[in-house]
Scaffold this motif. Structure first.
Motif, mmCIF file in Angstrom:
data_model
loop_
_atom_site.group_PDB
_atom_site.id
_atom_site.type_symbol
_atom_site.label_atom_id
_atom_site.label_comp_id
_atom_site.label_asym_id
_atom_site.label_seq_id
_atom_site.Cartn_x
_atom_site.Cartn_y
_atom_site.Cartn_z
ATOM 1 N N GLN A 46 0.956 -1.102 0.154
ATOM 2 C CA GLN A 46 0.077 -0.052 -0.055
ATOM 3 C C GLN A 46 0.790 1.139 -0.098
ATOM 4 O O GLN A 46 1.976 1.316 0.791
ATOM 5 N N PRO A 47 0.672 2.207 -0.876
ATOM 6 C CA PRO A 47 1.195 3.669 -0.658
ATOM 7 C C PRO A 47 1.199 4.067 0.526
ATOM 8 O O PRO A 47 0.229 3.846 1.183
ATOM 9 N N TYR B 107 -11.590 0.729 2.253
ATOM 10 C CA TYR B 107 -11.424 0.934 3.565
ATOM 11 C C TYR B 107 -10.229 0.110 3.993
ATOM 12 O O TYR B 107 -9.218 0.733 4.833
ATOM 13 N N ASP B 109 -7.914 -1.102 2.348
ATOM 14 C CA ASP B 109 -6.556 -0.385 1.697
ATOM 15 C C ASP B 109 -6.333 0.821 2.438
ATOM 16 O O ASP B 109 -5.297 1.147 2.696
ATOM 17 N N MET B 110 -7.195 1.473 2.634
ATOM 18 C CA MET B 110 -6.902 2.947 3.156
ATOM 19 C C MET B 110 -6.459 2.717 4.600
ATOM 20 O O MET B 110 -5.344 3.436 4.869
ATOM 21 N N LYS B 112 -4.412 0.053 5.516
ATOM 22 C CA LYS B 112 -3.152 -0.250 5.370
ATOM 23 C C LYS B 112 -2.159 0.982 5.000
ATOM 24 O O LYS B 112 -1.059 1.212 5.406
ATOM 25 N N SER B 113 -2.741 1.837 4.110
ATOM 26 C CA SER B 113 -2.029 3.047 3.702
ATOM 27 C C SER B 113 -1.662 3.806 4.758
ATOM 28 O O SER B 113 -0.624 4.563 4.892
ATOM 29 N N ASN B 114 -2.752 3.969 5.659
ATOM 30 C CA ASN B 114 -2.317 4.803 6.894
ATOM 31 C C ASN B 114 -1.414 4.280 8.131
ATOM 32 O O ASN B 114 -1.556 4.506 9.208
ATOM 33 N N ARG B 115 -0.961 2.802 7.746
ATOM 34 C CA ARG B 115 -0.463 2.062 8.867
ATOM 35 C C ARG B 115 -0.974 1.969 10.136
ATOM 36 O O ARG B 115 -0.214 2.465 11.208
ATOM 37 N N ASN B 132 -4.917 -9.394 2.185
ATOM 38 C CA ASN B 132 -3.591 -9.472 2.687
ATOM 39 C C ASN B 132 -3.388 -8.175 3.452
ATOM 40 O O ASN B 132 -3.192 -7.146 2.814
ATOM 41 N N THR B 133 -3.091 -8.246 4.746
ATOM 42 C CA THR B 133 -3.136 -6.881 5.498
ATOM 43 C C THR B 133 -1.756 -7.002 6.035
ATOM 44 O O THR B 133 -1.546 -5.981 6.913
ATOM 45 N N ASN B 135 1.491 -7.253 7.962
ATOM 46 C CA ASN B 135 1.571 -7.584 9.503
ATOM 47 C C ASN B 135 0.690 -6.810 10.487
ATOM 48 O O ASN B 135 0.777 -6.777 11.604
ATOM 49 N N ILE B 136 -0.285 -6.012 9.943
ATOM 50 C CA ILE B 136 -1.345 -5.352 10.563
ATOM 51 C C ILE B 136 -2.536 -6.416 11.223
ATOM 52 O O ILE B 136 -3.122 -7.289 10.408
#
Lengths: 328, 328
Positions: A46-47, B107, B109-110, B112-115, B132-133, B135-136
């Protein structure tokens, strides 16, 4: 977490190409684009939105601070805010202040630390003119307007007027208003002002009761309603400042063998789901929650894009007549 | 936005000193600390949480994905999640999937993008083993357990059992169950399994009706309930899979001149506020929402701190008897 270099390696392209695909910049063939997208999917890449936010010194996050998430009015408001935010590419950070100034302050600081695109403040305790949010726009929702701050209210005075007039037209001669929290200064107080004005204009006897902050925070008005109804006899009409209070009035009246609408007619405020689920259903003042949420997000989005906006707006309300004021 | 250099200048100290005050590191005199804090207040300076998150490649944010924010069950859950998150130093990003796989995916993806530090997924459409998340950590709340994912459920089977047994003990001989959404596979389906088992054990006649996804999404069950009650005659007990449905059953029965509890006894599920606001009040299965929220945040916090946890937990429920099953 996979990096852009991992993606490039798996797709057999350079990191620059991956970056171009992500940012939709420059010419990339369909085939290469697909290869990169597949590699990203496979690696769960993910970016990094955090890195982007740091570059911009601003995130696409909106902080929403409410006093009570599970209060039906705020639950409906939050749902609408999230919906409008999502449509405009923003995400919502949700903060529950429990109407405590200290928690509000902490959340405001948190929003600043996270460089939010804007803050929607629906909680009443901190005087927002004492808050320095720098260049982050703040929308005060159902709080008193302040210079330099964005503000949205529904037409509380008109709501109080319609509710009271409706009770009087339905034949009520001795009215009771369950108003707001003692010692808080809110736009919702205009409902009470209108109630007083209309009662006086029509020479109708009236009583007003406010509740303390603990009652509000626990959302449990039963004891307070019961005491009031025992203390003030022969009330024939009640205007409650929320549907939640109105729903509990019905419960207490049941217990005291007072019939609604035969003995007492009842009007609520908000028009949340509960108003349709009680027996009788509740006549109420419809707040334009959807429109308020839409406007709040638009205001922040406009500020984000440096577009001029109207700082302060009052939205119209309407009376929804249901069974709690039927003439039987 | 003010920088650390601006603060240092105003306080008359070095940027290093400001940094020490912020991070509470090294010896700083009370006087200097006060000067720095005053300068930060005056300038509205906030440490940049985004920069910190970037360094850690992780934020102290938890993504919460629900199908409907304003559904009373999720409103109560979100409120409890925010409360527990806040106690543990996390903030909540709120996502409303409207039970659409596409929105859920966006969501996720969002998040993940925001770690994010973790994701709490309460929405049912995306098969999370396809996600696939990295290691989250993901907590599946009231979704089917999956290997490698954290999971929390209430004891749905036991809930269905207690509800059905209570109706039979109250004298019901012809039961109807308003179950879940057609073609969705959820832990809540165990309520139906228990209903069938207990009816069979007691030789009680029973009917089951499921609703379509649109009915669920609109939270409007009136038409569906009315049709069912006209179609299946002489029902004397209803077990509804949520208090929201149960509350609407009361409205429909009112309209059809069916008395609750005299003609039909009614049990709901969830134990949200509505169950206490209807007439009659609703006998229901209490979900331990507070405990579920607490555990969900604890699981993410433990993963964040690399502490071993139980991956999957089923929490106990209890039956709350109110007026909708009174023997009158």
């Amino acid at each position: 977490m996979a990096t852009i270099v991992d993606v490039a390696k798996l797709a057999g392209v350079t990191p620059t190409t991956v970056s171009r695909v992500i940012n939709n910049r420059g010419y990339i063939s369909e085939k290469t684009r697909n290869k990169v997208n597949e590699a990203m999917d496979q690696l769960g890449y993910q970016p990094n939105e955090i890195a982007r936010s740091l570059t911009k010194q601003k995130s696409n996050t909106i902080g929403v601070i409410v006093p009570h998430i599970s209060h039906p009015y705020f639950a409906k408001l939050i749902s609408n805010l999230e919906n409008e935010a999502s449509k405009n590419g923003y995400k919502i950070i949700l903060c529950n202040s429990k109407e405590k100034a200290e928690k509000e302050k902490q959340y405001l600081d948190m929003c600043k630390s996270n460089r939010v695109a804007g803050i929607i403040l629906c909680s009443g305790n901190v005087e927002s003119n004492k808050i320095n949010t720098g260049n982050i726009p703040v929308v005060l929702l159902e709080k008193n307007f302040e210079d330099g701050k964005l503000g949205i209210q529904c037409d509380n005075y008109q709501g109080g007027k319609l509710a009271t007039e409706h009770l009087i037209k339905s034949g009520c001669k001795r009215l009771l208003h369950f108003s707001g929290v003692i010692d808080e200064d809110m736009p919702a107080d205009n409902r009470e002002k209108a109630f007083i004005d209309i009662c006086n204009e029509n020479n109708v006897e009236y009583f007003i009761r406010k509740y303390d902050i603990d009652t509000y925070n626990e959302m449990n008005y039963y004891g307070y309603i019961k005491e009031t109804l025992k203390e003030i006899e022969n009330i024939d009409g009640i205007f409650a400042s929320s549907d939640l209070i109105a729903a509990q009035v019905i419960q207490v009246c049941n217990e005291l063998n007072i019939r609604i609408p035969q003995d007492i007619k009842l009007v609520g405020f908000d028009d949340v789901e509960i108003a349709k689920l009680t027996t009788p259903t509740i006549t109420t003042v419809h707040q334009p929650i959807k429109e308020m949420a839409k406007l709040a997000i638009e205001l922040i989005d406009s500020k984000y894009k440096n577009i001029e906006v109207n700082d302060q707006t009052i939205l119209p309300i309407e009376l929804i007549v249901r069974n709690s004021t039927l003439n039987k």
